[in-house]
Write an enzyme that holds these catalytic residues in place. Structure first.
Site, PDB file in Angstrom:
ATOM      1  N   LYS A 168       0.754  -1.190   0.256  1.00 29.67           N
ATOM      2  CA  LYS A 168       0.038  -0.097  -0.281  1.00 29.67           C
ATOM      3  C   LYS A 168       0.858   1.242  -0.127  1.00 29.67           C
ATOM      4  O   LYS A 168       0.551   1.807  -0.423  1.00 29.67           O
ATOM      5  CB  LYS A 168      -0.722  -0.142   1.163  1.00 29.67           C
ATOM      6  CG  LYS A 168      -1.886  -0.810   1.316  1.00 29.67           C
ATOM      7  CD  LYS A 168      -2.982  -0.708   2.610  1.00 29.67           C
ATOM      8  CE  LYS A 168      -4.135  -1.627   2.016  1.00 29.67           C
ATOM      9  NZ  LYS A 168      -4.948  -2.144   2.857  1.00 29.67           N
ATOM     10  N   ASP A 173      -6.162   1.062  11.980  1.00 32.62           N
ATOM     11  CA  ASP A 173      -7.664   0.404  11.992  1.00 32.62           C
ATOM     12  C   ASP A 173      -7.321  -0.477  13.641  1.00 32.62           C
ATOM     13  O   ASP A 173      -7.883  -0.903  14.239  1.00 32.62           O
ATOM     14  CB  ASP A 173      -7.446   0.133  10.950  1.00 32.62           C
ATOM     15  CG  ASP A 173      -6.990  -1.139  11.017  1.00 32.62           C
ATOM     16  OD1 ASP A 173      -5.288  -1.452  11.964  1.00 32.62           O
ATOM     17  OD2 ASP A 173      -6.638  -2.207   9.868  1.00 32.62           O
ATOM     18  N   PHE A 223      -6.180  -0.318  18.087  1.00 35.41           N
ATOM     19  CA  PHE A 223      -5.731   1.170  19.416  1.00 35.41           C
ATOM     20  C   PHE A 223      -4.667   0.616  19.263  1.00 35.41           C
ATOM     21  O   PHE A 223      -4.024   1.783  19.987  1.00 35.41           O
ATOM     22  CB  PHE A 223      -6.982   0.802  19.895  1.00 35.41           C
ATOM     23  CG  PHE A 223      -7.889   1.878  20.244  1.00 35.41           C
ATOM     24  CD1 PHE A 223      -7.908   2.602  20.567  1.00 35.41           C
ATOM     25  CD2 PHE A 223      -9.259   1.427  19.724  1.00 35.41           C
ATOM     26  CE1 PHE A 223      -9.263   3.477  20.153  1.00 35.41           C
ATOM     27  CE2 PHE A 223     -10.041   1.925  19.342  1.00 35.41           C
ATOM     28  CZ  PHE A 223     -10.565   3.634  20.101  1.00 35.41           C
ATOM     29  N   CYS A 242      -5.094  14.370  25.408  1.00 35.31           N
ATOM     30  CA  CYS A 242      -4.102  13.009  24.559  1.00 35.31           C
ATOM     31  C   CYS A 242      -5.637  12.063  25.051  1.00 35.31           C
ATOM     32  O   CYS A 242      -6.634  11.883  25.444  1.00 35.31           O
ATOM     33  CB  CYS A 242      -3.087  12.711  24.768  1.00 35.31           C
ATOM     34  SG  CYS A 242      -3.401  11.628  26.577  1.00 35.31           S
ATOM     35  N   CYS A 251     -13.772  -2.726  10.685  1.00 33.85           N
ATOM     36  CA  CYS A 251     -14.225  -3.067   9.435  1.00 33.85           C
ATOM     37  C   CYS A 251     -14.819  -4.245   9.077  1.00 33.85           C
ATOM     38  O   CYS A 251     -15.555  -4.720   7.959  1.00 33.85           O
ATOM     39  CB  CYS A 251     -13.129  -1.966   8.257  1.00 33.85           C
ATOM     40  SG  CYS A 251     -13.225  -0.355   8.903  1.00 33.85           S
ATOM     41  N   CYS A 308      -2.327  12.030  33.694  1.00 32.37           N
ATOM     42  CA  CYS A 308      -1.678  11.560  33.211  1.00 32.37           C
ATOM     43  C   CYS A 308      -0.307  11.085  32.635  1.00 32.37           C
ATOM     44  O   CYS A 308      -0.026  11.933  32.285  1.00 32.37           O
ATOM     45  CB  CYS A 308      -2.759  11.891  31.557  1.00 32.37           C
ATOM     46  SG  CYS A 308      -1.896  11.014  30.018  1.00 32.37           S
TER      47      CYS A 308
HETATM   48 ZN   LIG Z   1      -2.346  12.729  28.255  1.00 32.18          ZN
END
Ligand SMILES: [Zn+2]
Length: 344
Positions: A84, A128, A130, A169, A186, A245
């Site tokens: 690709k 696509d 995480f 974020c 998908c 975070c």
């Molecule tokens: Zn963060």
């Protein structure tokens, strides 16, 4: 220079961008991770807008069922099973020969990022899964680089710009990647091209603002759309990064701690063992439910989930480890794993 002004005249005429914004865009270096549905839309948009350098990273090859939504590819690419990243670069060179296109036909990792040399000005998420998004999140946080998250499945999509020090974020909202199987893909839920186009448009717009130096104009919220139910909106939010975070505070970058183990071929069998990302969780019953329309011979026991898809047999264990039968290439096994198990 004159000719370039002509090429971008309609964009330069837009007052909020102007000649100064165009000059900055022309000098910019952008990393696009994933050259599939979102990635081909984004790449086309940014190359037409005149970005200076664009890295295109994708490990996969073009297949016929990509053409419904992956706008840079054609039947010839699918027939030859072209990789690709270089296939996209070849098409884009005919659009804008001045753009420095750098295709990388590999899995995106921290090592690939380091090998770019000088860090890019912006990272765009065309992935696509995480696991890769959290890797992008943590790399971007550590390097202080903005990035734009995007995802689409079925008729729905979401996107959000992350500017270190200014906005939350991905980890600020969801500290860890969701368990594999929890979120549809998908393959399991299908995908409509207009959902992809809408999300990619939002990502490209944020990219232009960031690259033009107009951080004040970047969306302070997340896009959430459903092109079938006709829900289009940006959920506004205020406030900066979450002080607790780990990535935003610079204390820890969990995705950079340990790389995932490479998939290995099993000796003497057309099969491979694929390992999940460190710390990943897999929800087998939900994964089984998501696979109803994408896979065959689905069998769930307390010990494992078995199914058949793409001509291969899969056995997935509760910790996320999987055996893929019917492959002779370890990287192919990883691609199939991410496609059906969900890459967490
Ligand atoms: Zn963060």
């Amino acid at each position: 220079m004159e000719a370039m002004q002509d090429r971008f005249s309609r964009q330069v005429r837009f007052a909020s961008l102007g000649p100064d914004g165009q000059e900055r865009i022309g000098a910019s270096r952008v990393l696009l991770v994933g050259v599939g549905a979102l990635g081909t839309h984004i790449a086309g948009s940014l190359v037409r807008a005149g970005v200076g350098t664009l890295w295109l990273v994708d490990r996969d090859i073009v297949e016929l069922d990509n053409l419904q939504r992956q706008v840079l590819f054609d039947e010839d690419d699918a027939r030859h099973g072209r990789a690709k990243a270089p296939a996209a670069a070849a098409h884009l060179r005919r659009v804008n020969s001045r753009c420095d296109l750098r295709p990388i036909a590999e899995e995106f990792t921290a090592e690939v990022f380091a090998a770019l040399g000088a860090p890019p000005d912006l990272i765009l998420d065309g992935t696509d899964n995480f696991a890769t998004r959290y890797l992008i999140n943590d790399l971007a946080a550590r390097a202080g680089i903005p990035w734009v998250y995007g995802g689409a499945v079925g008729a729905t999509g979401a996107a959000m710009a992350v500017v270190p020090g200014r906005t939350p974020c991905l980890r600020c909202f969801v500290p860890e990647a969701p368990p594999a199987g929890e979120v549809g893909t998908c393959e399991t839920d299908g995908i409509l091209e207009p959902a992809v186009a809408a999300v990619a448009a939002f990502q490209s717009a944020q990219a232009l603002k960031i690259l033009a130096g107009r951080l004040d104009a970047v969306a302070s919220g997340a896009l959430a759309i459903d092109v079938w139910a006709d829900r289009w909106g940006v959920r506004l939010r205020s406030g900066g990064p979450d002080p607790s975070c780990p990535a935003c505070s610079g204390r820890d970058y969990p995705a950079l701690r340990a790389p995932a183990l490479e998939p290995v071929l099993l000796c003497g069998r057309a099969a491979a063992q694929v390992f999940p990302q460190p710390g990943a969780r897999v929800d087998l019953p939900r994964l089984a439910a998501h696979l109803q329309r994408a896979a065959e011979d689905i069998e769930l026991t307390p010990e494992l989930l078995r199914f058949r898809a793409d001509g291969c047999r899969f056995s997935v264990f509760p910790g996320g480890r999987a055996l893929v039968f019917g492959v002779t290439d370890a990287q192919r096994a990883r691609v199939l794993y991410d496609r059906y198990v969900g890459a967490c």
